[in-house]
Design an enzyme around this catalytic site. Structure first.
Site, PDB file in Angstrom:
ATOM      1  N   CYS A  96      34.662 -35.296  96.622  1.00 58.63           N
ATOM      2  CA  CYS A  96      34.995 -36.207  95.541  1.00 58.63           C
ATOM      3  C   CYS A  96      34.245 -35.846  94.273  1.00 58.63           C
ATOM      4  O   CYS A  96      33.583 -34.808  94.188  1.00 58.63           O
ATOM      5  CB  CYS A  96      34.633 -37.645  95.936  1.00 58.63           C
ATOM      6  SG  CYS A  96      35.248 -38.145  97.553  1.00 58.63           S
ATOM      7  N   ASP A 115      32.929 -40.930 107.169  1.00 55.30           N
ATOM      8  CA  ASP A 115      31.536 -40.485 107.125  1.00 55.30           C
ATOM      9  C   ASP A 115      30.770 -41.222 106.030  1.00 55.30           C
ATOM     10  O   ASP A 115      29.545 -41.327 106.086  1.00 55.30           O
ATOM     11  CB  ASP A 115      31.453 -38.967 106.943  1.00 55.30           C
ATOM     12  CG  ASP A 115      32.161 -38.465 105.695  1.00 55.30           C
ATOM     13  OD1 ASP A 115      33.023 -39.180 105.156  1.00 55.30           O
ATOM     14  OD2 ASP A 115      31.870 -37.336 105.258  1.00 55.30           O
TER      15      ASP A 115
END
Length: 629
Positions: A2, A101
Site C-alpha cells: 500500500c 496480516d
C-alpha cells in the site's frame, strides 16, 4: 502492499489539513488503487492509506483501529508469518475479526509494543498510534524493502511512503540538500537517513522511532547484521541450513490471495527464486524477462527461456525501445523521488509493466549479490589482498581467505571490468581496507573536469570519508569480505530496493524479495569468511546449496550482464540523442551550478551519453525539473 501518509501533532486542530492529506494520498494513488481510507483523531493525527489488496481482499481496510478505538495502525507491506503469529495470539486470548496480516500486526503491537518488531518476518513500514497518550511508533523493515519518509514543521510531524506526498504539505518545500548532493555524486545514493531533499529524511532500515505528538523522542535499532562467527559447524551444516531457509522463505512469501509470478533475469538469484516458486506452485508460473533488440550483448533471453522450460514456467518477454526510453525517463525520475542507480531502471520498469498485465504479485532475487558476495569488485578487492599477501608476506585477516593461487581461476569474470581494474591498479593499492574500498566505489573520481569550481570547492572529502567509515568499519567485521558486503547491505541495497519498490508500485504491482529474510542473512554473516568466499568464488555457498536446482549452464556462467541498456547505440542517431541534447544543453541545465557549460557541451560529442557522468547529469537535471527544486 500500500501507500501510507499522515500528519501528527499535539493539541492542534487539523481540520484545515484534511485537504492536504487528500492531496498526499492522490500523489501515491498508484501504490493502492483498490481503496482509500482516512482517519481524523482530533488535535492528534490525520492518517491516510491507499490499498493494494493482496491478503484478505474483502477486509483489512486501513487505517485500522482496535475495537475500543484507542489504537490505530497504518501499514504498508506484508507480514509473511502472520498466520503463525495469529495462532499464537489466539492462544493468548486475542479475538480476530478478519484474516488480514494488518489486524495481526495491530494486535501484536497492542500487546508487545516495539518488542513485536523482532517477531516479524516481512517487508513493512508503519505507524502505530495510541490516542490515549498521543504516542506513536514508526518502524521500517530490516532491509528497507518498503519506504518511509518524514519531515516536520513547527507544530506537525509529516510522514509518507514517498517524498512527493510529503511535498504536498504547504509547510514543506522542495529544496536541494548540499550534503545529499555530495553523497549522491560520490556514491550514487545518500547514506543513512539523508535524502537529496533538504529537511526530508528516510527512516533507516531496521530502526524504529518513538514519538509523542509532533516530536520524535527516540530512535532505536531493533535489528542489525550479526558477525559473530560460528567456528563450530561444518560446511555441510551451513549448506543444509541455507537450503532449508531458502525453501521456508519461499513458502512464507508465496502467501497471497491473488495471482503470483516471478522476475527472471536469468542470473543465479532470480533463477533460484523462480525454480523454488515453481516447485511450490506447480506448472505455468508466469515468468517475466526483458531484452533489447540492439544486439546479442543486450540479450540474455536464451538463458531465461532455458530456466522457464526446465520448470514448465509460462515465459513472457518484453523488448523495450528507444522511443519508450525517451517517454518514460521523466516519469521514472519522478517515481524514484531521487535519482538513483543507472539506466537499468528503465528496462526494470518495462518488465514490471509487463508483469502487472498478468499478476498482482511478483517474486525477485534482489539482495543476492550483497548477501552472498556476488559483485565483481569483491573479487577485485581480494585480488589486491592476495597480491599484498604474496608480495609482503602479510595477512591482514588472521587467516588467508584467498591466496593468489586460489583466486586465479576466478579472474576471467573480470574481463568486462576494465575501468574498475584500472582504478584498482592506479589508486589506493595496498592501503587500509576502508581506504581501498572507498576508492573502489567513489563515483566522484573523474568528475573534477566536469563539476563547477564552486561545487568542487564545497566538497568535504574528509566528512564524506568519515561517514563512509562509520558504516564500513562495523566493529565485528574483521574480514574484508564482511566489511564490503556489510557496507553494501546497509547502503547500496536499500537504494536498489528503492528502485525495486518504485518501478513496481508505479504500475500497482507488489514486488517480493525472497532472499531478504533475516534468518538467511544471520546465517550467512555468521559463516567463517573462508567458507563464504572460498577462493574468491562469488556466491560460493549459495551455489553449493542450490547446485541441484539449476542446470550447469546457468550455474557456471560467468557472463551475467546486469541488464545493460544500449544507450551508446541509441546515441548515434534518433530520439534518444535528440532528447539528451535538449536536456543537457538547455539553459536551465547550464545554469544549474553543478556541471560546467563546457562539460555539458562535451558530454554528447566526447564522452557519449552511455557514460556514467552523462547519465548522472541528465538524471539530476530531470530531478530538478520534475520537483521544481
Amino acid at each position: 502492499m500500500c501507500g501510507i501518509a499522515g500528519i501528527l501533532t499535539c493539541d492542534r486542530p487539523l481540520d484545515d489539513r484534511q485537504a492536504v492529506l487528500d492531496t498526499m494520498l492522490d500523489r501515491i494513488a498508484h501504490r493502492g488503487p483498490d481503496g482509500k481510507g482516512r482517519l481524523h483523531i482530533q488535535t492528534q493525527a490525520l492518517f491516510g492509506h491507499r490499498r493494494l489488496a493482496i491478503i484478505d481482499i474483502e477486509h483489512g481496510q486501513q487505517p485500522m483501529c482496535s475495537p475500543d478505538q484507542r489504537y490505530t495502525l497504518v501499514f504498508n507491506g506484508e507480514i509473511y508469518n502472520y498466520l503463525e503469529l495469529r495462532q499464537s495470539l489466539i492462544q493468548r486470548g486475542t479475538h480476530f475479526e478478519t484474516f488480514s496480516d494488518t489486524e495481526v500486526l495491530l494486535q501484536l503491537l497492542i500487546k508487545e509494543g516495539s518488542n513485536a518488531l523482532s517477531q516479524l518476518n516481512g517487508m513493512f513500514a508503519f505507524v502505530f498510534h495510541d490516542r490515549e497518550k498521543n504516542t506513536w511508533i514508526a518502524a521500517r523493515d530490516p532491509f528497507g524493502i518498503k519506504p518511509f519518509y518524514y519531515s516536520s514543521t513547527e507544530r506537525e510531524w509529516v510522514f509518507a511512503s514517498e517524498i512527493k506526498a510529503i511535498l504536498a504539505h504547504p509547510g514543506i518545500n522542495a529544496q536541494r540538500s548540499d550534503e545529499g548532493l555530495q553523497q549522491y555524486l560520490t556514491f550514487q545514493f545518500c547514506l543513512e537517513e539523508k535524502t537529496l531533499f533538504k529537511g526530508i529524511y528516510k527512516l533507516k532500515p531496521g530502526f524504529f522511532l518513538y514519538g509523542v505528538g509532533n516530536k520524535v523522542r527516540e530512535e532505536k535499532c531493533y535489528w542489525d547484521t550479526n558477525y559473530h562467527i560460528d567456528q563450530y559447524h561444518t560446511e555441510e551444516y551451513f549448506v543444509d541450513r541455507l537450503r532449508s531457509l531458502l525453501e521456508d522463505s519461499i513458502r512464507l512469501q508465496l502467501r497471497s490471495d491473488v495471482a503470483l509470478g516471478s522476475y527472471l533475469s536469468c542470473g543465479i538469484d532470480s533463477s533460484i527464486v523462480s525454480t523454488l516458486a515453481a516447485q511450490h506452485l506447480g506448472e505455468n508460473v508466469p515468468m517475466f524477462h526483458g531484452r533489447f533488440a540492439e544486439g546479442i550483448e543486450y540479450d540474455e533471453s536464451s538463458y531465461a527461456k532455458l530456466v522457464a522450460k526446465e520448470v514448465n514456467g509460462q515465459y513472457h518477454e518484453v523488448v523495450p525501445t528507444a522511443d519508450e526510453f525517451v517517454s518514460d525517463l521523466p516519469r521514472l525520475i519522478y517515481a524514484l523521488d531521487e535519482p538513483l542507480a543507472g539506466p537499468g531502471l528503465f528496462p526494470q520498469y518495462r518488465v514490471s509493466k509487463l508483469a502487472a498485465e498478468h499478476v498482482k504479485v511478483v517474486l525477485g532475487g534482489q539482495g543476492g549479490d550483497e548477501i552472498f558476495g556476488g559483485y565483481a569488485r569483491y573479487l577485485v578487492g581480494y585480488l589486491e589482498q592476495a597480491l599484498k599477501g604474496a608480495i609482503f608476506e602479510t595477512n591482514e585477516e588472521g587467516k588467508h581467505l584467498v591466496t593468489l593461487e586460489s583466486i586465479i581461476p576466478q579472474l576471467p569474470m573480470l574481463k568486462q571490468y576494465h575501468p574498475l581494474l584500472s582504478q584498482f591498479l592506479s589508486r589506493g593499492l595496498f592501503e587500509d581496507m576502508d581506504a581501498r574500498y572507498f576508492h573502489m566505489i567513489d563515483r566522484s573520481q573523474g568528475l573534477q573536469g566536469y563539476l563547477t569550481p564552486e561545487l568542487l570547492s564545497s566538497f568535504d572529502r574528509d566528512e564524506l570519508f568519515a561517514t563512509f567509515q562509520g558504516v564500513f568499519n562495523h566493529p565485528d567485521t574483521l574480514s574484508y569480505i564482511n566489511k564490503m558486503t556489510h557496507f553494501d547491505q546497509k547502503t547500496l541495497l536499500p537504494a536498489l530496493l528503492q528502485v525495486e519498490d518504485r518501478v513496481s508500485m508505479a504500475v500497482s504491482l507488489e514486488s517480493r524479495v525472497q532472499l531478504l529474510d533475516t534468518r538467511i542473512v544471520d546465517l550467512v554473516t555468521s559463516m567463517p569468511p573462508p567458507l563464504k568466499f572460498q577462493g574468491g568464488r562469488p556466491k560460493h555457498i549459495l551455489k553449493k546449496a542450490t547446485h541441484a536446482l539449476l542446470s550447469s549452464r546457468i550455474m557456471k556462467r560467468k557472463d551475467k550482464m546486469g541488464f545493460p541498456v544500449p544507450l551508446g547505440e541509441w546515441m548515434k542517431m534518433g530520439p534518444v540523442r535528440d532528447y539528451f541534447g535538449d536536456i543537457l544543453l538547455s539553459q536551465s541545465s547550464k545554469e544549474r551550478g553543478i556541471y560546467t557549460r563546457e562539460a555539458l557541451e562535451g558530454m554528447l560529442s566526447n564522452q557519449g551519453v552511455g557514460g556514467r557522468i552523462s547519465w548522472g547529469a541528465i538524471s539530476l537535471e530531470l530531478w530538478h525539473r520534475e520537483f521544481g527544486v
